[in-house]
Write an enzyme that holds these catalytic residues in place. Sequence first.
Site, PDB file in Angstrom:
ATOM      1  CB  CYS A   2      -0.883  -0.080   1.081  1.00 11.08           C
ATOM      2  SG  CYS A   2      -1.549  -1.610   1.507  1.00 11.08           S
ATOM      3  NE  ARG A  27       4.354   1.667  -2.979  1.00  8.62           N
ATOM      4  CZ  ARG A  27       5.080   1.383  -1.986  1.00  8.62           C
ATOM      5  NH1 ARG A  27       6.061   1.586  -2.037  1.00  8.62           N
ATOM      6  NH2 ARG A  27       4.384   0.997  -0.901  1.00  8.62           N
ATOM      7  CD1 TRP A  74      -1.313  -4.558  -4.739  1.00  8.24           C
ATOM      8  CD2 TRP A  74      -0.421  -6.006  -3.179  1.00  8.24           C
ATOM      9  NE1 TRP A  74      -0.937  -5.922  -5.280  1.00  8.24           N
ATOM     10  CE2 TRP A  74      -0.203  -6.684  -4.480  1.00  8.24           C
ATOM     11  CE3 TRP A  74       0.027  -6.654  -1.882  1.00  8.24           C
ATOM     12  CZ2 TRP A  74      -0.017  -7.807  -4.582  1.00  8.24           C
ATOM     13  CZ3 TRP A  74       0.554  -7.994  -2.126  1.00  8.24           C
ATOM     14  CH2 TRP A  74       0.547  -8.565  -3.333  1.00  8.24           C
ATOM     15  CG  ASN A  98       1.306   1.350   3.801  1.00  8.21           C
ATOM     16  OD1 ASN A  98       0.050   1.630   3.396  1.00  8.21           O
ATOM     17  ND2 ASN A  98       2.064   1.918   3.256  1.00  8.21           N
ATOM     18  N   GLY A  99       0.633  -2.479   6.341  1.00  7.55           N
ATOM     19  CA  GLY A  99       1.614  -3.445   7.214  1.00  7.55           C
ATOM     20  C   GLY A  99       0.421  -4.556   7.300  1.00  7.55           C
ATOM     21  CD  GLU A 483      14.063 -19.199  -8.773  1.00  5.76           C
ATOM     22  OE1 GLU A 483      13.538 -19.901  -9.521  1.00  5.76           O
ATOM     23  OE2 GLU A 483      13.863 -17.955  -8.856  1.00  5.76           O
ATOM     24  CE  LYS A 487      14.583 -15.369 -11.257  1.00  6.11           C
ATOM     25  NZ  LYS A 487      13.613 -16.400 -10.723  1.00  6.11           N
ATOM     26  CD  GLU A 490      13.186 -15.621 -14.962  1.00  3.14           C
ATOM     27  OE1 GLU A 490      13.807 -15.629 -14.047  1.00  3.14           O
ATOM     28  OE2 GLU A 490      12.112 -15.741 -15.233  1.00  3.14           O
ATOM     29  CE  LYS A 605       6.336 -10.397 -10.967  1.00  2.00           C
ATOM     30  NZ  LYS A 605       7.608 -10.957 -10.552  1.00  2.00           N
TER      31      LYS A 605
HETATM   32  C1  F6R Z   1      10.705 -16.599 -12.955  1.00  2.00           C
HETATM   33  C2  F6R Z   1       9.077 -16.308 -12.969  1.00  2.00           C
HETATM   34  C3  F6R Z   1       8.294 -17.191 -13.633  1.00  2.00           C
HETATM   35  C4  F6R Z   1       7.035 -17.429 -12.696  1.00  2.00           C
HETATM   36  C5  F6R Z   1       5.966 -18.448 -13.351  1.00  2.00           C
HETATM   37  C6  F6R Z   1       4.914 -18.584 -12.502  1.00  2.00           C
HETATM   38  O1  F6R Z   1      11.418 -15.637 -12.481  1.00  2.00           O
HETATM   39  O2  F6R Z   1       8.795 -15.252 -12.358  1.00  2.00           O
HETATM   40  O3  F6R Z   1       9.022 -18.439 -13.789  1.00  2.00           O
HETATM   41  O4  F6R Z   1       7.572 -18.079 -11.367  1.00  2.00           O
HETATM   42  O5  F6R Z   1       5.752 -17.692 -14.481  1.00  2.00           O
HETATM   43  O6  F6R Z   1       4.173 -17.518 -12.165  1.00  2.00           O
HETATM   44  P1  F6R Z   1       3.079 -17.455 -10.903  1.00  2.00           P
HETATM   45  O7  F6R Z   1       4.151 -17.731  -9.652  1.00  2.00           O
HETATM   46  O8  F6R Z   1       2.829 -15.980 -10.963  1.00  2.00           O
HETATM   47  O9  F6R Z   1       2.310 -18.503 -11.110  1.00  2.00           O
END
Ligand code: F6R
Length: 610
Positions: A2, A27, A74, A98-99, A483, A487, A490, A605
């Site tokens: 928030c 945000r 949020w 917030n919080g 992971e 990272k 990506e 995202k």
């Molecule tokens: C990698 C990443 C993606 C998500 C994937 C699932 O950094 O962010 O691999 O983890 O697309 O997304 P969610 O968690 O939103 O289902």
Amino acid sequence: MCGIVGYVGSSLAAPILLDGLRRLEYRGYDSAGLAIHDGKQIEILRTVGKLGRLSEALRAHPLQGTVGIGHTRWATHGRPNEVNAHPHVAGGVAVVHNGIIENHLALRHELESDGVKLLSDTDTEIAAHLVNRALSNGCSTLFEAVRHALRQIQGAYAIAVVCASEPGVIVVARNASPLVIGLGDDANLCGSDIPALLDHTRNMVFLDDGELAEIRAKQVRIETVDGRVVQRPPKHIDWNPMMAEKGGFKHFMLKEIHEQPRAVEDTLRGRVNLAAGDVAGEEIGLSAEVARSITRVYFVACGTSYHATIAGRYWIEQLARVPAVVEMASEVRYRDPVFTPTDLVVAVSQSGETADTLAAVKAARAQGAKVLAVANVLDSAIPRLADASLYTHAGPEIGVASTKCFTAQLAALLMLAVYLGRRRESLTEERARQVLQALIEIPNQMRTLLGQAPYLLGIAKRFVNATDVLYLGRGLGFPIALEGALKLKEISYIHAEGYAAGEMKHGPIALIDENVPVAVVCPRDSLYEKVISNVQEVRAREGRIFAVATSGDSAIAELAEHLFLLPEVREEVLPLLTVVPFQLLAYHVADYKGTDVDQPRNLAKTVTVE
Ligand code: F6R
């Protein structure tokens, strides 16, 4: 997360607050609102959705006062609707917050038994009622009433409060959520974040935990909740607006890596009962009966969330002794899988909207399985479809590559394993307490690791020209190897593979030569000796090793070209620490290469398509 803005001065407050909230829009939020004091009374305006809606509402119903508070919400407690939007009102008091108020359930019951009728599902409304009750019970100023209320509140908060009987005053307070006061010439402001205030002033005073302040147009008074007067000179902030949005970091991803201690703290907040060696059941939403009756835990997820579920599986098996399986959601949905009514399907998704995970959940539900969602976005599609939801409280993640949501997911899944283990009597109170104690210590250990981040700059330089990198780990190190590799690929576009270290000699060992860096998750855990053997196999083929290991380990120091050292912690919590240097390594390699770290090519995202 928030956003809060407050203004006390001689100009119309509403447009200033709206502009301040716009500065925090990046945000993410789902509703917004204002409380404006016109000298006689407080008027409230709240809308669901984007700030354009609040702006329209303001045009239709202008608010005239020169004092006010504003908020973008949020959702964390209660759905994103108008009733739950801030400000919350009780009597003549309006509050934005917030919080997370940890003891909100106990306070809610107490207020209700006192005859208070609560209108929203939020913890914030409780704070408004506590302040209002303190004023009714004889506190002579808003400042004292807020102080009185804070003594009853446990948890994380940044709050701003106005009250009809005291025009010209905003009272703010903070504990574990940022709150900054901006000093203007004939006006003073407050906000949860610097960008909200930058158009008006660069002289800012930062509240510390346990402090509250009374803000008037020409005067600011700060005290601790215990009554000690605080004199703090302002700091001059010379950040430009872009830097301010990123909290002074170069990219959102780096900011979010550094936000992980707080993301984990907020995810644990109010849920861990150390004295009982247990996790609060109402936060998980699975009854003890369901916890005892399930015969299998079936994890479904994608990408980074899928990696979190691999750790989740290990924890569920070790601590709750329930058979557990993990599957990529995109495979589940077309495989004609078999679910049973005694399956607990745990769908992990930071966005809560991922199409494949949603489809897997639908398939599981169609066959009568119980579904638990672990999500970061309240009331998103997957939690809406699930029987129960365990929310991570990482706050909005802006960088496309997930970091803080991953560690918050790990914290949530470890709590789930403890919860199931205690209900099923496979986990003693003593061991549960030790695991939870270790988990609670993680945020501070993460802070220490993040303090060593610059050390990774030099290591990252050695990776920049690599075309392939191999990541290895075993046990709880395996999901971190996956992971770490994800990272790197990506955001730096370097080809990277994560492998179970024991699988190396079944194929990937053929790749190893002096040109392929090998990153190894090698802390001192129960599989340490096995990983060391794999490291020796890499060395024997001239492989260059970067190891994340435990401080004081001389064996790995002889084998690895580069080391990142961790403190000694219980094995169960290791993934929450081992992942941090790999996130930082990927970040710095990508930054050296000059890629678009926050929005890497071809990635989104939230993946709402197949
Ligand atoms: C990698 C990443 C993606 C998500 C994937 C699932 O950094 O962010 O691999 O983890 O697309 O997304 P969610 O968690 O939103 O289902």
